[in-house]
Structure formats: structure tokens, C-alpha cells
Design an enzyme around this catalytic site. Structure first.
Site, mmCIF file in Angstrom:
data_model
loop_
_atom_site.group_PDB
_atom_site.id
_atom_site.type_symbol
_atom_site.label_atom_id
_atom_site.label_comp_id
_atom_site.label_asym_id
_atom_site.label_seq_id
_atom_site.Cartn_x
_atom_site.Cartn_y
_atom_site.Cartn_z
ATOM 1 N N LYS A 141 -16.598 11.948 -4.005
ATOM 2 C CA LYS A 141 -14.829 12.513 -3.880
ATOM 3 C C LYS A 141 -14.562 13.515 -3.076
ATOM 4 O O LYS A 141 -14.098 14.721 -4.202
ATOM 5 C CB LYS A 141 -14.601 11.946 -5.426
ATOM 6 C CG LYS A 141 -14.129 10.985 -4.909
ATOM 7 C CD LYS A 141 -13.201 10.499 -6.152
ATOM 8 C CE LYS A 141 -12.862 9.195 -6.802
ATOM 9 N NZ LYS A 141 -14.322 8.359 -7.408
ATOM 10 N N ASP A 185 0.910 -1.251 -0.144
ATOM 11 C CA ASP A 185 0.060 -0.346 0.301
ATOM 12 C C ASP A 185 0.821 1.514 -0.028
ATOM 13 O O ASP A 185 2.170 0.987 0.165
ATOM 14 C CB ASP A 185 -1.103 0.155 1.027
ATOM 15 C CG ASP A 185 -1.565 1.024 1.811
ATOM 16 O OD1 ASP A 185 -2.077 1.228 0.230
ATOM 17 O OD2 ASP A 185 -2.140 1.097 2.736
ATOM 18 N N GLU A 188 -7.824 17.186 6.081
ATOM 19 C CA GLU A 188 -8.468 17.914 7.240
ATOM 20 C C GLU A 188 -7.518 18.669 8.491
ATOM 21 O O GLU A 188 -8.034 19.735 8.294
ATOM 22 C CB GLU A 188 -9.433 17.103 7.723
ATOM 23 C CG GLU A 188 -10.763 16.655 6.416
ATOM 24 C CD GLU A 188 -12.014 16.938 6.846
ATOM 25 O OE1 GLU A 188 -12.620 16.325 7.669
ATOM 26 O OE2 GLU A 188 -12.702 17.841 5.897
ATOM 27 N N GLY A 238 -4.970 3.647 -3.053
ATOM 28 C CA GLY A 238 -6.355 4.133 -3.777
ATOM 29 C C GLY A 238 -5.886 5.820 -3.847
ATOM 30 O O GLY A 238 -7.128 6.148 -4.299
#
EC number: 7.6.2.1
Length: 1009
Positions: free
Chosen positions: A511, A353, A464, A640
Site C-alpha cells: 500500500k 463496484d 498519480e 477495495g
């Protein structure tokens, strides 16, 4: 008596005549303590005896208790290991099932075990307590009317999630009032989706009846932990219908390639056992009851199949696991599957990953782009001055100048643009500031005063948090938030209040995320939105710089978000709210209807800015990937993330070397496009492949074989925009197409399926929780530890197990060869050469410790193995344990067994018991010398094992009167005969080993010399 016909000629031989006498003598000697003597017997007075006599017992049994010890030990070790695992599992389950919770009833609060909770129960869950079942959130003790959940054991994310109670139950005066109202919850059927929920809450006893829509924000899934306050919920799903249980796929039971190879060799040995037994009966011309003779020979030669092999290998795996856990160079490493450590030594493909595995998952704000101007880390003070000037001007309100200069106008315009962008970033998020007491200030006081030192930010995404921390650094600080309002603090310590009217959370499908807020000071309603460039490009007003700048920032390895806004009139918002509430109440196709209503707002939005956040690489990722590449391991990155960011990280981490070309597989949607692109890719040589999940799906649908063939030839492959299912599919295809071993490395819940599908799964304990590390076979704390885990421990485990298994097979074949020679000499009789304790002692106390000490052997030091990863590449061919090495050990066993047996038969004089003494002692010494011949690096425990085994044998000779003539073994004749036989069986092998090392040395010997 027909089955005894083959034994008749044996009885006529003088050598065999002495056997019963010798056996009798030994028995008498054992019981009476000396040579048989004449006796005087008193009539009727058995107590008047001058010596001990044997008991009057007839014993025709072939076996005794000790004969079954080896088989029983093998079964016991396997059964005990499985039983221990099951007991541990049972204890863990019982611990969870017996946790006590409070249940609200008409009689008050009662205690109830987790296992006794039923659908419809009202359960109270305290702070830091695990949620016992899937529930709907009804009430909270928190003043702001919401609670936080820790979901790391459910979805692998460590950040807290905000959950909201049902509005009408939260308004009730006390929790007990929940039992006084008549209400029900309508919920969808149980399913595996942990990110979505559709239901409605209805209260019937009010006029009119109240109906509220329920979504994921109103749920408390089992396995999550309450992070703030005390909550009350109604149970919806229990047992096997829980979301967490339905998402747990039963992982396949992994059997190592090494174990399969050993099983294959065991089958060959079983075939040899049958063949040898048939040959023996055939040489007797199938006389008499030959089928019984076959069974006898099968039992007689059963040593050919090494029963102790499985026990030795299982115990070896336990030692390897212990060594890995104790390695100070890779602290915190956990072995969760002790059955496959040898797999680590033969990995051909490593699938990793990106976020949190190769990178730290620690976001740093790097770039703010406004289209005409961009601010980097070195120019953030300019942003700060723009924000400061806006709020100081607002607070001072100076009189208007008659003729402002052009510079001032430009400055003011730029300041307002920067201010709008920063304000949008400070408002458009799901971050909540949480105040914790720091010892000096208590929590309530800190929250009241907005203490900077006590404030921490909680959100579901580290991106965020990085954005909000950045707005704080430039002067606009998020100081407070509940479910209906937000507070920002300006550089002049003024508090700006905003009412949250609507919030649209981020999903992997959309998204993007959005928020509608009302500025309390002006009453303006603004819709803010941020998201990925692919979706935002169609939402914002036309511009000529968005696509180009997004590409530029992505090439620098930055995660890009597009920020936009739209001002709404009061009527416009009221109309939207009415349609939105109606869509949320619908039970059928709710998500589609809600999305349609939101999309009506998402048009012609004003583009404010682009933000660039960098995810920094983990420590020593580059040298680790280089080590793996030099070891012959191909690394594939499955992520991803978007294509540009993934490509940049691959270059940054040196997954793709500087002189390698990169072929970016363009987006294909149908068969013909895939065909053309595959042909274009085929013409490239030695280049890395970068492909998106959508294109990959098309290629695998139409050209699976061709695509995998081309991809496997690439030095590196990067698959971006991959779903968890696709990750597992790629692992499965690699296993099927190449037949090579795969290792998957990940840190989040989305990597679990890939980890479980691979031959060897490694979980990294990262910021996304422990779900991946708990599901993996091995767990590490950092990606760089993978190098040592494979190069040192994987290599050693495989080489040691190969040596151990071949030596155990050699030990069994040696004694079986001697039995075959013995039976052949005595007219193919099915008579055992060694009986009773000798046969048990041979494979246990006499040879077990030296043979097992091979699990401590190593050909090179760990530093050398890390420095020269090319040594690992040699193992990929499987040479340490192959048909060739197996055949060599079989030939060695046959040579040594024959030499010892024929030597003993040639050199013995009169007594058969002397054959047993000479051959058995030679066999033990040969085994101990062979272990010494095999060892490459001596460990003090190996020396102890050798000496201890020899001492055990010499000491036990005193008790082996029944099988060995103790007077004979003390003679010089015995000693020289044993020495000659042992020398003849071992010396040629020493010479061959020396010549081989001299003229054809193995690769590691060049490094150790």
C-alpha cells in the site's frame, strides 16, 4: 389382431363407416380432380385413359416426412445456435493462432505462426503488436532502454506499464548477437500471479559469469500489447501455462430462473401426458396388449408437451437482445449472453463496484495539507506563488539583508515547506511524460524541446497522473523520464536533473511506493515515499495531526495519500544498495528478503504533507440508485477502497439516504469480538451497514448465517477493502441464503469474478479497460443506463416470455384436450383426430406468427416504466409465470378444447370429415382470437401476423382435399356452426377479462388509463 380389439365397435357405427370412403373420395378427388366416375379400360393400352388414376402403391405408414418436421425444426434451431457460437469462437481462436511473428534463428529472421512458437524461441514483437506468449524482455529499439506495455486485456487497467530489458542483453551491439552468447533463464513454475515473477538470467561465456535477477519489470505477458518501440524476448511459457490462460476461470453456464420454471412446468405436463395415457388404457380395462396401447396413447397425446416452446422462447430472447442493442436511449449497450434477458426483470440485489462504476475514475486534485495549513482549490494560487518565490530567489541570489523581518522569515519557512512537499509529489511516482507529434511538431523535436502541447502523462494509476498534473499547474513540471533519470522544469524554465537510484513500486500488499533520487546539482540523496495512512502512520516521525486530518479528508470523499522523505548519506545508501542487490538475487523467499531490506530504510521519515484527490461521481448516479431502490432492489457497494472514502461516496451517491443511520462495523479479529459486534448491530433498526473486508472474513468464518440474515435486512450495505475473491463470495452467499436473483456491476479486472458468479453480470466500459465488459452478460457504457436496462427491457422481456410460454402451452393443451374428447367418444380408441399436414400446420403457419408476435407486446410505455419503478417491484414475486397462472391457462385450454370438440360432434351431420373441418377451423379462429384477447398494446406487425395467418389457412384449404371437404366449407351451414362454436369458446373469457379489469384492475392499468 388383439391390439385392434378396441377399434371393433367403432367400425359398427355409421359415422365411422363413412370415413374410409370419404378418405378414398378425397384421395380420388385430389388425384383425379372430381367425383369418382365409371371408367373404360383399354386392354394393353394404359396411355388411353380418360382420367388420372392413383399409383399402385400400398401405404401402411402412420407418419411421413412432414410429421417429423416440428421435432426436427426444434433440434435444428438449438443445434444451429450452438454451432454458430462454436464457429465464431473457432474463427476468433484461429485468427489469434494464425498471427505471424518474426523469430530470430541462426539463418536470420524467419516468419512463424503464433501457434508454432515454442519455449526458448527468440521472438521479435513490433509496436502495437500483441505479445504471443509469456516472455522475458531482452532487447528494445528505444533509446531510453525501456518500453511501455498496454495491459488492459490482462489486468483491466488502461494505463501503460513500464518494462525493462535484461541489462547485459540490452548492451549487446545487435539482436543477432543474442544467438552468439551462451546464456539461460531460470524461471519459477507456471502460476496465476500476473503481478509477480521470480527468476534469474545467467550468461556463462563471460569471465566471470554474469547473473541478473529477474522480476515482473522484465516480463512481457501474453495478451499485452507493445506500446513503444520494437522488442525481442525469449519465450518462457506457452499454451495452457500462460498467465492469462491460468487466470481465466471457466465461467459457469448461466441458466435463467425463468427457463428453470418453464422446465418445471414441462415436467408437470409430461406427468399429465403419462396420467392421461394410463387413464385411457384403464378405461379399456387393460384389454389385450395394453402396454402397446399405452405407447400409442403417449404418441397420440404427445402434443401436451409443447415441443415448439423452446424454439419460441429462444427466438424471443434473440428479439429482446436485438431491441436492447437498438435502443437509442442506452447507446453502446451490448448483449453478450442472449440466453438470460428475462433475468433482468427479477433482480432483488444489485452489487456494484465503486471506482469507475459509480465514480468516473477521473481524479481531480482537491487538497494539500501541511499540518498547520491546508490549501484547497480556491487557494492553489498561493502554492504557486510560494514555488515561484523559491526559484526566483535561487536564481537572483540577492545579498543578505542585515535584519530580515519576522514576516519574511515566516514567509520563507512556509515557502520552503510547500516547496519540499510539491517537489516530493513531483518526484515520487511512476509517471512518464510521453511526447506525441501534433501535426505541427514531429515527435523527436517535441521530445527535445519538452513541448507542453505534445506531452501526455502515462501511469498505472489515475491518482498519480492527477498529482503530477497538479505539480505542473503550480509551477514544477515533469518534462522527462527514463529508467535512470528524471527532469523537472521550474517556473523560471530551469531544468532540474535527478538520477533515479532505486524505485519501489506500489503493491496492494504494501500500500505504498517509494523512490531514491540523487539531485545532480547538489549530489544530495533523498528517499521519498507516499502511501496509505494506515501503513505510513508507523513509518513517519511522531505527530499529533496525521490521523485526525486523514479522517477529515476521507469524510469529504477524498482519496488520501501521506507523503514523506528521508535524507541519506552516501555511505548509508551504498550499504543499503549492497544488501538490496543481494536480496534481489536470492531465489527462495525473495520478496520477503527484499521487503525486509527496504523496511530498514522506512523508519523515522519526515512527514511532508497529505494529498487529497477526488473521484467524481458518474452522470445521473443518484437518480439511478433512487430508481433501483424504489423498484425494490437492494444495492450493495463492494469496493477495495478505504472505509471512510467508501462511506462518503455512499452518502454522496445517495446510496444511503439522509435520514438513514449508518452502522460502521468495527474491526474484529476473533470470534468473541465478532459475537459482541453482531449483537450490537442486531439492536439497530433500518440502518445501513459499513464493514471492512477483514471484519467480514471473521464474521463469515464464525457466524455466516447470522451475519447474512442481518445484512439482508439492511436497506444498503457497503463492504470496503474487499478482495476480488470476497466480492464473488458475497454474491454466492446472497444467492444461497436468499434464493433471490443477483446482478453484479463492475468495470475492472478485479470485478470479473463477481460478475461471473452473479445471476446477471453487467460490465461498464470504463477507464480500467474492457475486461469486465467482455466477461459480463451485458455491457453498458454508463452506470445510469442500468436503470433503463432493468426497468424497461428487463421488465418487458420477462412479461413477454411469460405470456409467450403460457400461450404456447395453451395452444398444445387445446388440441390435446380435443384429441382426448374425440378418443373418449369413440370408445377410447387410439386414433388420431388430425393427421398429416393439419397437425403440423396448426403449430406452424396457422398460429406461429400471431403467438410469436406476443414478444412485441407491452403493458405500459417505456417512459411510464421509468417514471414508476414500483411497477418493477410487482415482478419480484414472479406472478406473470406461476403455478396459479399455469393452472388458469390449463383450465382455459380444457374448456376451449372441450367446447370446440363437443360442439363439432353435436353439430356435424353425416360425414366424419365434417367434424374435422368444423373443429379445426374453430380451433384456428379461437387461437387467433385468444392472441387478440391477450395483447395489451397493438403493434402493426401483430395485425399483419393475425391477417397473414388467417389468409394462409383460407388459401391452404384448396390443397387440403384429403382432410377437409372443400364443398362443405363453402356452405352457410359450415359458417354458422363454426361461428357459434368459436363464440362459445371465446366470449366467456372476454366477459371475465372485462369484469376483472373493471373490478380488480392490475397496477399498470391505472397508469395507462
Amino acid at each position: 389382431m388383439t391390439d385392434n380389439i378396441p377399434l371393433q365397435p367403432v367400425r359398427q357405427k355409421k359415422r365411422m363407416d363413412s370415413r374410409p370412403r370419404a378418405g378414398c373420395c378425397e384421395w380420388l378427388r385430389c388425384c383425379g380432380g372430381g367425383e369418382p366416375r365409371p371408367r373404360t379400360v383399354w386392354l394393353g393400352h394404359p396411355e388411353k385413359r380418360d382420367q388420372r388414376y392413383p399409383r399402385n402403391v400400398i401405404n401402411n405408414q402412420k407418419y411421413n416426412f412432414f410429421t417429423f418436421l416440428p421435432g426436427g425444426f426444434v433440434l435444428a434451431v438449438t443445434v444451429i445456435r450452438e454451432a454458430v457460437e462454436e464457429i465464431r469462437c473457432y474463427v476468433r481462436d484461429r485468427e489469434v493462432n494464425c498471427q505471424v511473428y518474426s523469430r530470430l534463428t541462426a539463418r536470420g529472421t524467419v516468419k512463424v505462426k503464433s501457434s508454432n512458437i515454442q519455449v526458448g524461441d527468440l521472438i521479435i514483437v513490433e509496436k502495437n503488436q500483441r505479445v504471443p506468449a509469456d516472455m522475458i524482455f531482452l532487447r528494445t529499439s528505444e533509446k531510453n532502454g525501456s518500453c511501455f506495455l498496454r495491459t488492459d486485456q490482462l489486468d483491466g487497467e488502461t494505463d501503460w506499464k513500464l518494462r525493462l530489458p535484461v541489462a547485459c542483453t540490452q548492451r549487446l551491439p545487435t539482436a543477432a548477437d543474442l544467438l552468439q552468447i551462451r546464456s539461460y533463464v531460470y524461471a519459477e513454475e507456471p502460476n496465476i500471479d500476473i503481478h509477480n515473477f521470480v527468476g534469474t538470467f545467467t550468461r556463462e561465456d563471460s569471465d566471470p559469469s554474469i547473473s541478473e535477477s529477474l522480476s515482473i519489470e522484465n516480463t512481457l505477458w501474453a495478451g499485452t500489447v507493445i506500446a513503444s518501440g520494437t522488442v525481442v524476448g525469449v519465450v518462457l511459457y506457452t499454451g495452457r501455462e500462460l498467465r492469462s490462460v491460468m487466470n481465466t476461470s471457466n465461467p459457469r453456464s448461466k441458466i435463467g430462473l425463468f427457463d428453470l420454471e418453464v422446465n418445471c412446468l414441462t415436467k408437470i405436463l409430461f406427468g399429465a401426458l403419462v396420467v392421461v395415457s394410463l387413464v385411457m388404457v384403464a378405461l379399456q380395462h387393460f384389454a389385450g396388449r395394453w402396454y402397446l396401447q399405452i405407447i400409442r396413447f403417449l404418441l397420440l397425446f404427445s402434443n401436451i408437451i409443447p415441443i415448439s416452446l423452446r424454439v419460441n422462447l429462444d427466438m424471443g430472447k434473440i428479439v429482446y437482445s436485438w431491441v436492447i442493442r437498438r435502443d437509442s436511449k442506452i447507446p453502446g449497450t451490448v448483449v453478450r449472453s442472449s440466453t438470460i434477458p428475462e433475468q433482468l426483470g427479477r433482480i432483488s440485489y444489485l452489487l456494484t463496484d465503486k471506482t469507475g462504476t459509480l465514480t468516473q475514475n477521473e481524479m481531480v486534485f482537491k487538497r494539500l495539507h501541511l499540518g498547520t495549513v491546508a490549501y484547497g482549490l480556491d487557494s492553489m494560487d498561493e502554492v504557486q506563488s510560494h514555488i515561484f518565490s523559491i526559484y526566483t530567489q535561487q536564481s537572483q541570489d540577492p545579498p543578505a539583508q542585515k535584519g530580515p523581518t519576522l514576516t519574511t522569515k515566516v514567509r520563507r519557512t512556509m515557502s520552503s515547506r510547500v516547496h519540499e512537499a510539491v517537489k516530493a509529489i513531483a518526484l515520487c511516482h511512476n509517471v512518464t511524460p510521453v511526447y506525441e507529434s501534433n501535426g505541427v511538431t514531429d515527435q523527436a523535436e517535441a521530445e527535445k524541446q519538452y513541448e507542453d502541447s505534445c506531452r501526455v502523462y502515462q501511469a498505472s494509476s489515475p491518482d498519480e497522473v492527477a498529482l503530477v498534473q497538479w505539480t505542473e499547474s503550480v509551477g514544477l513540471t515533469l518534462v522527462g523520464r527514463d529508467q535512470s533519470s528524471m527532469q523537472l522544469r521550474t517556473p523560471g524554465d530551469q531544468i532540474l536533473n535527478f538520477t533515479i537510484l532505486q524505485i519501489f513500486p506500489f503493491t496492494y500488499e504494501s500500500k505504498r511506493m517509494g523512490v531514491i533520487v540523487r539531485d545532480e546539482s547538489t549530489g544530495e540523496i533523498t528517499f521519498y515515499m507516499k502511501g496509505a495512512d494506515v501503513v505510513m502512520a508507523g513509518i513517519v516521525q511522531y505527530n499529533d495531526w496525521l490521523e485526525e486530518e486523514c479522517g477529515n479528508m476521507a469524510r469529504e470523499g477524498l482519496r488520501v495519500l501521506v507523503v514523506a522523505k528521508k535524507s541519506l548519506a552516501e555511505e548509508q545508501y551504498q550499504d543499503f544498495e549492497a544488501r538490496y542487490v543481494q536480496a534481489k538475487l536470492s531465489v527462495h523467499d525473495r520478496s520477503l528478503k527484499v521487503a525486509t531490506v527496504i523496511e530498514s530504510l522506512e523508519m523515522e521519515m519526515e512527514l511532508l504533507c497529505l494529498t487529497g484527490v477526488e473521484d467524481q461521481l458518474q452522470a445521473d448516479v443518484r437518480p439511478t440508485l433512487e430508481t433501483l431502490r424504489n423498484a425494490g432492489i437492494k444495492v450493495w457497494m463492494l469496493t477495495g477502497d478505504k472505509l471512510e472514502t467508501a462511506t462518503c461516496t455512499a452518502k454522496n451517491a445517495h446510496l444511503v439516504t439522509r435520514n438513514q443511520d449508518i452502522h460502521v462495523f468495527r474491526l474484529v479479529t476473533n470470534r468473541s469480538e465478532a459475537h459482541l459486534e453482531l449483537n450490537a448491530f442486531r439492536r439497530k433498526h433500518d440502518c445501513a451497514l459499513v464493514i471492512s473486508g477483514d471484519s467480514l472474513e471473521v464474521c463469515l468464518k464464525y457466524y455466516e448465517y447470522e451475519f447474512m440474515e442481518l445484512a439482508c435486512q439492511c436497506p444498503a450495505v457497503v463492504c470496503c477493502r474487499c478482495t476480488p475473491t470476497q466480492k464473488a463470495q458475497i454474491v454466492r452467499l446472497l444467492q444461497e441464503r436468499t434464493g433471490k436473483l443477483t446482478c453484479a456491476v463492475g468495470d475492472g479486472g478485479n470485478d470479473v469474478s463477481m460478475i461471473q458468479e452473479s445471476d446477471c453480470g453487467v460490465g461498464v466500459e470504463g477507464k480500467e479497460g474492457k475486461q469486465a465488459s467482455l466477461a459480463a452478460d451485458f455491457s453498458v457504457t454508463q452506470f445510469k443506463h442500468l436503470g433503463r436496462l432493468l426497468m424497461v427491457h428487463g421488465r418487458n422481456s420477462y412479461k413477454r416470455s411469460a405470456a409467450l410460454s403460457q400461450f404456447v402451452i395453451h395452444r398444445s393443451l387445446c388440441i390435446s384436450t380435443m384429441q382426448a374428447v374425440f378418443s373418449s367418444v369413440f370408445y377410447f380408441a387410439s386414433v388420431p383426430l388430425y393427421q398429416g399436414f393439419l397437425i403440423i400446420g396448426y403449430s406452424t403457419i396457422y398460429t406461429m406468427f400471431p403467438v410469436f408476435s406476443l414478444v412485441l407486446d407491452k403493458d405500459v410505455k417505456s417512459e411510464v416504466a421509468m417514471l414508476y419503478p414500483e411497477l418493477y417491484k410487482d415482478l419480484l414475486k414472479g406472478r406473470p409465470l406461476s403455478y396459479k397462472t399455469f393452472l388458469i391457462w390449463v383450465l382455459i385450454s380444457i374448456y376451449q378444447g372441450s367446447t370446440i370438440m363437443y360442439g363439432a360432434l353435436l353439430l356435424f351431420e353425416s360425414e366424419f370429415v365434417h367434424i374435422v373441418a368444423i373443429s379445426f377451423t374453430s380451433l384456428i379462429l379461437t387461437e387467433l382470437l385468444m392472441v387478440a384477447l391477450t395483447i395489451q398494446t397493438w403493434h402493426w406487425l401483430m395485425t399483419v401476423a393475425e391477417l397473414l395467418s388467417l389468409a394462409c389457412y383460407i388459401a391452404s384449404l384448396v390443397f387440403l382435399h384429403e382432410f377437409i371437404d372443400v364443398y362443405f366449407i363453402a356452405t352457410l351451414s359450415f359458417l354458422w356452426k363454426v361461428s357459434v362454436i368459436t363464440l362459445v369458446s371465446c366470449l366467456p373469457l372476454y366477459v371475465l377479462k372485462y369484469l376483472r379489469r373493471r373490478f380488480s384492475p392490475p397496477s399498470y392499468s391505472k397508469l395507462t388509463s
